[in-house]
Design a protein around this motif. Structure first.
Motif, PDB file in Angstrom:
ATOM      1  N   GLU A   1      -5.128  -5.786  -4.002  1.00 12.88           N
ATOM      2  CA  GLU A   1      -3.843  -5.666  -3.299  1.00 12.88           C
ATOM      3  C   GLU A   1      -3.883  -6.444  -1.927  1.00 12.88           C
ATOM      4  N   TYR A   2      -2.911  -7.027  -1.563  1.00  9.64           N
ATOM      5  CA  TYR A   2      -2.595  -7.725  -0.167  1.00  9.64           C
ATOM      6  C   TYR A   2      -1.555  -6.865   0.399  1.00  9.64           C
TER       7      TYR A   2
ATOM      8  N   THR B   1      16.061   3.827  10.154  1.00  7.85           N
ATOM      9  CA  THR B   1      16.022   2.228   9.980  1.00  7.85           C
ATOM     10  C   THR B   1      15.449   1.728  11.238  1.00  7.85           C
ATOM     11  N   LEU B   2      14.459   0.595  11.004  1.00  7.86           N
ATOM     12  CA  LEU B   2      13.685   0.238  11.891  1.00  7.86           C
ATOM     13  C   LEU B   2      14.523  -0.892  12.628  1.00  7.86           C
ATOM     14  N   THR B   3      14.332  -0.780  14.023  1.00  2.81           N
ATOM     15  CA  THR B   3      15.205  -1.654  14.870  1.00  2.81           C
ATOM     16  C   THR B   3      14.004  -2.565  15.789  1.00  2.81           C
ATOM     17  N   SER B   4      12.806  -2.330  15.652  1.00  2.00           N
ATOM     18  CA  SER B   4      11.776  -3.014  16.317  1.00  2.00           C
ATOM     19  C   SER B   4      10.337  -2.696  15.788  1.00  2.00           C
ATOM     20  N   TRP B   5       9.769  -4.016  15.239  1.00  3.12           N
ATOM     21  CA  TRP B   5       8.587  -3.843  14.486  1.00  3.12           C
ATOM     22  C   TRP B   5       7.957  -5.191  14.596  1.00  3.12           C
ATOM     23  N   LYS B   6       6.603  -4.978  14.496  1.00  3.01           N
ATOM     24  CA  LYS B   6       5.539  -6.417  14.693  1.00  3.01           C
ATOM     25  C   LYS B   6       4.633  -6.280  13.411  1.00  3.01           C
ATOM     26  N   PHE B   7       4.412  -7.647  12.831  1.00  2.00           N
ATOM     27  CA  PHE B   7       3.619  -7.894  11.700  1.00  2.00           C
ATOM     28  C   PHE B   7       2.138  -8.131  12.563  1.00  2.00           C
ATOM     29  N   ARG B   8       1.479  -7.161  12.132  1.00  2.00           N
ATOM     30  CA  ARG B   8      -0.022  -7.054  12.700  1.00  2.00           C
ATOM     31  C   ARG B   8      -1.199  -7.729  12.055  1.00  2.00           C
ATOM     32  N   GLY B   9      -1.106  -7.536  10.653  1.00  2.00           N
ATOM     33  CA  GLY B   9      -2.192  -8.140  10.015  1.00  2.00           C
ATOM     34  C   GLY B   9      -1.874  -8.055   8.386  1.00  2.00           C
ATOM     35  N   ILE B  10      -2.975  -8.808   7.566  1.00  2.00           N
ATOM     36  CA  ILE B  10      -2.988  -8.568   6.392  1.00  2.00           C
ATOM     37  C   ILE B  10      -4.220  -8.162   5.873  1.00  2.00           C
ATOM     38  N   VAL B  11      -4.055  -6.938   5.016  1.00  2.00           N
ATOM     39  CA  VAL B  11      -5.452  -6.440   4.609  1.00  2.00           C
ATOM     40  C   VAL B  11      -5.516  -6.698   2.930  1.00  2.00           C
ATOM     41  N   THR B  12      -6.792  -7.266   2.519  1.00  2.00           N
ATOM     42  CA  THR B  12      -7.195  -7.451   1.325  1.00  2.00           C
ATOM     43  C   THR B  12      -7.825  -6.456   0.831  1.00  2.00           C
ATOM     44  N   PHE B  13      -7.427  -5.691  -0.171  1.00  2.00           N
ATOM     45  CA  PHE B  13      -8.062  -4.523  -0.761  1.00  2.00           C
ATOM     46  C   PHE B  13      -8.448  -4.941  -2.199  1.00  2.00           C
ATOM     47  N   ILE B  14      -9.857  -4.673  -2.357  1.00  2.00           N
ATOM     48  CA  ILE B  14     -10.356  -4.878  -3.733  1.00  2.00           C
ATOM     49  C   ILE B  14     -11.216  -3.602  -4.237  1.00  2.00           C
TER      50      ILE B  14
ATOM     51  N   MET C   1      -5.123  -8.501 -11.712  1.00  2.00           N
ATOM     52  CA  MET C   1      -4.037  -8.956 -10.899  1.00  2.00           C
ATOM     53  C   MET C   1      -3.608  -8.277  -9.777  1.00  2.00           C
ATOM     54  N   ALA C   2      -3.142  -9.169  -8.663  1.00  2.00           N
ATOM     55  CA  ALA C   2      -3.068  -8.439  -7.372  1.00  2.00           C
ATOM     56  C   ALA C   2      -1.475  -8.380  -7.411  1.00  2.00           C
ATOM     57  N   PHE C   3      -1.369  -7.061  -6.285  1.00  2.00           N
ATOM     58  CA  PHE C   3       0.025  -6.808  -5.970  1.00  2.00           C
ATOM     59  C   PHE C   3       0.161  -6.886  -4.508  1.00  2.00           C
ATOM     60  N   LEU C   4       1.305  -6.672  -3.959  1.00  2.00           N
ATOM     61  CA  LEU C   4       1.599  -7.002  -2.594  1.00  2.00           C
ATOM     62  C   LEU C   4       2.308  -5.621  -2.226  1.00  2.00           C
TER      63      LEU C   4
ATOM     64  N   LYS D   1     -10.771  -7.979   5.158  1.00  2.00           N
ATOM     65  CA  LYS D   1     -10.997  -7.626   3.497  1.00  2.00           C
ATOM     66  C   LYS D   1     -11.777  -6.424   3.485  1.00  2.00           C
ATOM     67  N   LEU D   2     -11.368  -5.572   2.667  1.00  2.00           N
ATOM     68  CA  LEU D   2     -11.944  -4.275   2.227  1.00  2.00           C
ATOM     69  C   LEU D   2     -12.411  -4.072   0.841  1.00  2.00           C
TER      70      LEU D   2
END
Length: 156
Positions: free
Chosen positions: A80-81, A61-74, A1-4, A136-137
């Motif tokens: 895990e995503y 409390t974050l006021t400025s952020w950026k979604f940079r990527g998705i890493v798939t760990f196996i 099962m994968a978790f986020l 993917k790692l």
């Protein structure tokens, strides 16, 4: 099962806020340096998880952020995503973290820390690349990195 999960590298004055995971003995990350973040709670979006986890672990409390990527760990028995973010704006006062010790580390010194082998790959991408990425790692026994793919292409 994968978790986020989420992971965030908060930036200030050429440094990343790093978490040295030393508090829990039975922690897969024990002894390693990582960013801040954690597992999604029910019905959370990546951003909601990010904001909650950063607040819980740092007091900020974050006021400025950026979604940079998705890493798939196996790894053996786990998948895990991880939703990877950087942040450069925050308010609030630092709190003690029950996961370990927080420290501002100059970006150039981060590779010298005790890091997961795959973390070195995405930390380099965070510095060198602006565009969103998928990494993917695959880890084997003994925390050995067996496979790395960036945007579907082999890195090793």
């Amino acid at each position: 099962m994968a978790f986020l999960t989420t992971l965030c590298y908060i930036e200030k004055d050429g440094k990343y806020l790093m978490l040295h995971r030393v508090s829990k003995q039975h922690d897969i990350n024990h002894g390693k340096w990582i960013g801040v973040g954690g597992k999604f709670e029910e019905n959370e979006s990546p951003e909601e998880c990010l904001l909650r986890e950063v607040k819980e672990e740092t007091g900020y409390t974050l006021t400025s952020w950026k979604f940079r990527g998705i890493v798939t760990f196996i790894s053996p028995g786990a998948m895990e995503y991880m939703h990877l973010f950087t942040a450069d704006g925050f308010t609030g006062d630092a709190v003690d973290c029950d996961e370990g010790e927080l420290a501002w580390i100059p970006k150039a010194q981060v590779p010298e820390l005790n890091l997961w082998e795959g973390d070195r790959i995405f930390l380099k991408l965070l510095i060198e690349r602006e565009s969103f990425f998928s990494l993917k790692l695959v880890y084997g026994e003994g925390d050995r990195l067996m496979e790395a793919k960036l945007d579907g292409k082999n890195l090793m």
